[in-house]
Design a protein around this motif. Sequence first.
Motif: not given
Length: 468
Positions: A243-247, A276-279, A375-377
């Motif tokens: 999952v990236l920030p623009s999702a 999952v991206h930190a943002d 779950l990973y950051r």
Amino acid sequence: MPIATVNPATGETLRTFEPLTATAIERCVAAADAAFAVHRATSFAERAGLLHRAADLLEEDTADIARTMTTEMGKPVKAARAEAAKCVKAMRWYAEHAESLLADEHPAQDDVTDSGAARAVVRYRPLGPVLAVMPWNFPLWQVVRFAAPALMAGNVALLKHASNVPQTALYLEDLFRRAGFAEGCFQTLLVGSDAVESVLRDGRVAAATLTGSEPAGRAVASTAGDEIKKTVLELGGSDPYVVLPSADVARAAETAVTARVQNNGQSCIAAKRFIVHADVYDAFRDRFVAGMRELTVGDPMDEATDVGPLSSRAGRDDLEELVEDALAKGATALCGGQRPKEQERGWFYSPTVLADITPGMRIHREETFGPVATLYRVADLDEALALANDTPFGLSSNVWTRDDAEAERCVRDLQAGGIFFNGMTASHPGLPFGGVKRSGYGRELAGHGIREFCNATTVWYGPEDVRD
Ligand SMILES: NC(=O)c1ccc[n+]([C@@H]2O[C@H](COP(=O)([O-])OP(=O)(O)OC[C@H]3O[C@@H](n4cnc5c(N)ncnc54)[C@H](O)[C@@H]3O)[C@@H](O)[C@H]2O)c1
Ligand SMILES: O=CCCC(=O)O
């Protein structure tokens, strides 16, 4: 393992079956060989008629066979009906498309001339009896996605199903017989895995397909390799879900729940590692964990149930060990992390999300076959891709992004047989399915699948053999 129907929701043994004797197995192989001689000479139209009839019968039988599947392996009965419907769709799809998928190919005229031919074609001819070694998790679908194209191509099938789904296996044999396929075209061998080697070594058996675990794949592929027989292997998976920030984070989190717990979490293409991206990590985590907590765990025959039991005590215990190993090494259970207290009988496990995963934990590299998510950051796309590929498996993958450049980078770099953007992985008759790395080789479904068990024959006509 005995061949038996054992209800995973209660642990009760309902029916047991004696494995076939060596003499009975010999009779089946001989019948397959004889059936192939007849079936290979039938037309596509005849085969399509039979497969459409099988689809119609399965559609009529859906409610009953769904209950049988649920009783044997514990999937929610509404999911079992959906599985039967998917099989009907795939049968009809191959009945309608097989002839064009296997139409003669015409090499470029320059090459034909250069080869010295007046004309040349490539014809797809069937191979013969194919041994199908199948798992219990989609006990109808795994078989049908092999059998529909195989029968349409003119091959015949010998099914060795998992030992905990014997009634579903016998139903399949009966279905193809009632549809009108000649005796021997589709047979169920009620045997243990110890009988697989001798069947595969039989000179009348042309090839094998196996869907299942890595050890089973290795055993079947090594025998087939020794016999120089074609195999297709559909093995395990530990699919990433990036999952990236623009999702669209809300949709990504909602879909993530289904992607993880479909089929009680026992799907090779279930998303298993959530990267999952930190943002957007906190927003995704909160929604995902809330969704997992809301699931209804219980009797799989109940229409309201989302997650039933695991298929066996061993399966539940293996999953539990993976979670306990992770927790002992510092993982955090954001929900679940244990058996549900409400279910005293049966092999249930609570929907679980684990965070703070490190590479030393078994769960980081092994497949979780049950409703447990890791779950990973990550800080950026590079780290996401490195983590996504840090697995022995390469079945499918999921990426949530609305950035075209990021998507292109994923298509270039993800090591998997499928890449699904802004949705979850799902198979479809018209799309090829299969993996790389330890997830196996070869493809099922679409044109790729039907051609796997065909002899692509070069037919070359010399200059004196010119025809219109
Ligand atoms: N890639 C895919 O399409 C796909 C689909 C479904 C399941 N799977 C994988 O299957 C596994 C779960 O299914 P399972 O528990 O039924 O797998 P399994 O490997 O235990 O059994 C699969 C089949 O192989 C047979 N088998 C097992 N060991 C064998 C041996 N040594 N020789 C010959 N046959 C043998 C079994 O009897 C069964 O019929 C998971 O790893 C899952 O990811 C993969
Ligand atoms: O277990 C694998 C899932 C197979 C499928 O959904 O086609």
